[in-house]
Design a protein around this motif. Sequence first.
Motif: not given
Length: 328
Positions: A180-185
Motif C-alpha cells: 500500500a501507499k500512504i499519501l501525505k496528509m
Amino acid sequence: DEWNDRGAAQGTQQESDASGQQTRQIVKKGVKDFTFGRTLGEGSYSTVLAATDRQNLKEYAIKVLDKRHIIKEKKVKYVNIERDTLNRLTEHPGVVRLYYTFQDERSLYFVLDLASGGELLGVLKKMGSFDIECSRFYAAEILDTIAYMHSRGVIHRDLKPENVLLDRDMHVKITDFGTAKILKMETKANGAVSSSNGEMAGNPMDGAETDKAMSFVGTAEYVSPELLRDKNACKASDLWAFGCIIYQLLAGRPPFKAANEYLTFQKILALEYSFPEGFPEVARDLVERLLVLEPSSRLPVEHIMNHRFFDGVRWGKDLWKQKAPRLK
Ligand code: ATP
C-alpha cells in the motif's frame, strides 16, 4: 522497542474497572498470551495461524514473520508499510484489523481479525461466478472499504479477490497492505486532517505530487495502465482493480488474462477485453466507466455509489449489519 510500542492499536485494550467504567489500559501482549491452533495459510514470508487469547478466549489470526528471512530478502520496508497502514485503518469493518504486534528472537507477530470464511477468490472459484445480487453485495462492501481507505489517505495498490477475505458471517475483510501507499496528509487550519488528494474539495492539482506511487507493484491481471505506462499509481488505480473485480464476480474470470504477464500487460494497455454473453447490461455500463485508460476519467467513488448497478444498496453501517446474501 518500536515493535511493541508503535501505534494506537497495539498493546492496548478496553477493560472495565471495579465500578464497571471503561478504562483504557496499556496491556502488553506476547506469544505466551495466545494458544496457537491450525495453520490458515502460508505466504512467501509468513505463516498465518488461528490463535486464541488465553484470557478472554477471543479468536484471532496471527501472522508470524521470520525475521531472518525478511531481512535477507530485504522486505523490512514492506512489513513496516503493512503495520503502518493497518494502524491507520482501524475504524472500518471492511479492513482486517491489527490488534497487537510483538516479537521474539526469531519472529514478528501480527495479531489480526480472524477471517474464517477464507478468500473471496476461493468462494468465487467454487461457485464459478456470482449472480447479480451477490455480486452487488460484495462489490458494495469492497467499494465502501475502498472509500474508507482513500479517505484515510491509503491506496491499496494490489486489490484482487485473493486479498478480499471473508469473516465467519461472509462479510468482507480486505487484507494485504504490504504494498500500500500512504499519501501525505494535510492538516487544515481547523486541525482536521485530510488526504492531500481529497476528491471533494481543494485544488485538483493538489494530488499531483503526493498522490503517486513510484515503485512497480501489483498483480498482472489487475494492474492499471498508468502503472504500466508511467509507473504511477493513484487512488483511481484501485478503482481500475475494482472494475476488474466486478467483471470477475459476474464472469468468473478477470477481464485481462493471457498466457503470460507480458501479454496480459499488452491487453491492458490496449484496453482489449470483451464481455461474455449474458453479462448484465447495468454491470457492463459500470465496468466500462471504470476500465478507462485515463485515470482521471474513471468514475469517482461517490458517482460509483450512485450508479444504478448499486440501486437499493444502503451505504454505511447498514451494509455491514445486513445478512450476507446466500451465494448464488
Ligand atoms: P505473499 O506474501 O506470498 O503475497 P500472502 O500475502 O497471501 O502471500 P499472508 O498475508 O501471510 O501472505 O497470508 C497467507 C495466507 O493466510 C493467505 O492465503 C490468506 O488467505 C491467509 N490469511 C491471511 N490473513 C488471514 C486472516 N486474517 N484470517 C484468515 N486467513 C488469513
